[in-house]
Design an enzyme around this catalytic site. Structure first.
Site, PDB file in Angstrom:
ATOM      1  N   HIS A 149      38.521  36.549  39.581  1.00 13.36           N
ATOM      2  CA  HIS A 149      38.245  36.110  38.212  1.00 13.36           C
ATOM      3  C   HIS A 149      37.604  34.743  38.208  1.00 13.36           C
ATOM      4  O   HIS A 149      37.857  33.932  39.079  1.00 13.36           O
ATOM      5  CB  HIS A 149      39.468  36.150  37.294  1.00 13.36           C
ATOM      6  CG  HIS A 149      40.668  35.300  37.645  1.00 13.36           C
ATOM      7  ND1 HIS A 149      41.308  35.327  38.852  1.00 13.36           N
ATOM      8  CD2 HIS A 149      41.372  34.414  36.882  1.00 13.36           C
ATOM      9  CE1 HIS A 149      42.364  34.508  38.829  1.00 13.36           C
ATOM     10  NE2 HIS A 149      42.413  33.933  37.649  1.00 13.36           N
TER      11      HIS A 149
ATOM     12  N   HIS B 239      48.775  37.111  37.640  1.00 15.21           N
ATOM     13  CA  HIS B 239      49.644  36.456  36.642  1.00 15.21           C
ATOM     14  C   HIS B 239      48.974  36.227  35.272  1.00 15.21           C
ATOM     15  O   HIS B 239      49.398  35.355  34.513  1.00 15.21           O
ATOM     16  CB  HIS B 239      50.165  35.129  37.197  1.00 15.21           C
ATOM     17  CG  HIS B 239      49.105  34.078  37.395  1.00 15.21           C
ATOM     18  ND1 HIS B 239      49.187  33.120  38.378  1.00 15.21           N
ATOM     19  CD2 HIS B 239      47.942  33.819  36.757  1.00 15.21           C
ATOM     20  CE1 HIS B 239      48.135  32.330  38.316  1.00 15.21           C
ATOM     21  NE2 HIS B 239      47.361  32.730  37.335  1.00 15.21           N
TER      22      HIS B 239
HETATM   23  C1  DHB Z   1      43.305  34.194  32.903  1.00 11.24           C
HETATM   24  C2  DHB Z   1      43.688  34.317  34.232  1.00 11.24           C
HETATM   25  C3  DHB Z   1      44.394  33.299  34.867  1.00 11.24           C
HETATM   26  O1  DHB Z   1      44.764  33.330  36.171  1.00 11.24           O
HETATM   27  C4  DHB Z   1      44.762  32.167  34.152  1.00 11.24           C
HETATM   28  O2  DHB Z   1      45.514  31.247  34.779  1.00 11.24           O
HETATM   29  C5  DHB Z   1      44.377  32.033  32.823  1.00 11.24           C
HETATM   30  C6  DHB Z   1      43.649  33.037  32.200  1.00 11.24           C
HETATM   31  C7  DHB Z   1      42.569  35.288  32.214  1.00 11.24           C
HETATM   32  O3  DHB Z   1      42.130  36.246  32.855  1.00 11.24           O
HETATM   33  O4  DHB Z   1      42.410  35.214  30.988  1.00 11.24           O
HETATM   34 FE    FE Z   2      45.787  31.469  36.858  1.00  9.21          FE
END
Ligand code: DHB
Ligand code: FE
Length: 292
Positions: free
Chosen positions: A197, A12
């Site tokens: 991430h 997302h």
């Molecule tokens: C990013 C990814 C996320 O899941 C989020 O909630 C905010 C930022 C990103 O990769 O920048």
């Molecule tokens: Fe997120």
């Protein structure tokens, strides 16, 4: 009787929403990412559900440190796209399904999952970016999302967060709830967030392709083993925000091959699978499963 016929899984990343809103999808950086969703947009048109049960996480938008529900079901008639600091995204408002949502709340709570009931909530990129990826660009002045959406928010932001095992069991309870709703509705369940991430600290920018793809294999083919992945593995291998992946197990647990915590039925059909790096700071994963 209502029935869950398919599940959709997708990351997302908020920058994906910004790329769509600012007309950047054909730029070199974004083109390969959006190519991976071409099939999905056509599939949505060909398999339009009556209702989407959308499992996502709020990012301190509707909730904050003042109030943190672990599992929250949106029972309102509509939900407004949130202002996350740059104004609300130019996307249609989200129309809910209060009757089905209330029925699911009743059934799932009686199956011993203590949901929070939310009658007013703005929805952030966690919900609107998956909708945009699957439905394409829409004009909020004249277009609508293809069907009502029941937002189901999971706390994966503030510790303690729920386990994958708990999420997987909850998915099974949601399927029972849907199947006891006395109206013929075709329901899709979406699990969103992830993949690897980390947005903060010394390991910011962490991506783990190998682990992501192995986890995706397990989620599809051996969901019981996947659900038993310990919390620390997500954090160690997929980064602090990789824990968003537990939400995918709610959707996977709602598929018809899973009964009483075991895989008993025929495996779902994998209609589409896609993995791409980079998208902002996140590895993007995506899959579409149909019940056999
Ligand atoms: C990013 C990814 C996320 O899941 C989020 O909630 C905010 C930022 C990103 O990769 O920048
Ligand atoms: Fe997120």
């Amino acid at each position: 009787m209502a029935k869950i016929t398919a599940s959709v899984f997708t990351s997302h990343v908020p920058a994906i929403g910004a790329a769509m809103d600012l007309g950047k999808t054909q730029e070199d950086y974004w083109k390969p990412l959006f190519k991976g969703y071409e099939y999905s947009k056509q599939w949505m048109k060909d398999n339009k559900p009556d209702v989407i049960f959308l499992v996502y996480n709020d990012h301190a938008t509707a909730f904050s440190l003042e109030m943190i529900p672990t599992f929250a079901i949106g029972t309102a008639a509509e939900f407004t796209p949130a202002d996350e600091g740059w104004g609300p995204r130019p996307v249609p408002k989200v129309i809910g399904h209060p009757e089905l949502a209330s029925h699911i709340a009743q059934s799932v709570i009686q199956q011993d999952f203590d949901l929070t009931i939310v009658n007013k909530m703005d929805v952030d990129h966690g919900l609107t970016v998956p909708l945009s990826l699957m439905c394409g660009e829409l004009d909020p002045k004249k277009d609508a999302w293809p069907c009502p959406v029941i937002p189901f928010a999971v706390n994966v932001v503030q510790y303690p967060v729920p386990s994958g095992k708990r999420c997987f069991a909850l998915g099974q309870a949601i399927r029972k709830a849907v199947e006891s709703f006395d109206e013929d509705l075709n329901v899709h369940i979406w699990g969103t967030g992830g993949m690897s991430h980390q947005l903060q600290g010394a390991r910011a920018g962490l991506i783990n392709r190998e682990w992501d793809n192995h986890w995706l294999d397990l989620m599809i083919n051996d969901p019981v083993a996947c659900a038993n992945t310990p919390h620390i593995d997500y954090v160690r291998e997929a980064g602090s925000e990789g824990i968003e992946l537990v939400m995918w197990l709610i959707a996977r647990g709602a598929m018809s091959d899973v009964v009483d915590g075991k895989v008993v039925g025929p495996a779902p059909v994998v209609k589409h699978r896609f993995y791409h790096v980079p998208a902002s700071n996140t590895a993007v994963g995506h899959a579409i499963l149909e019940n056999a």
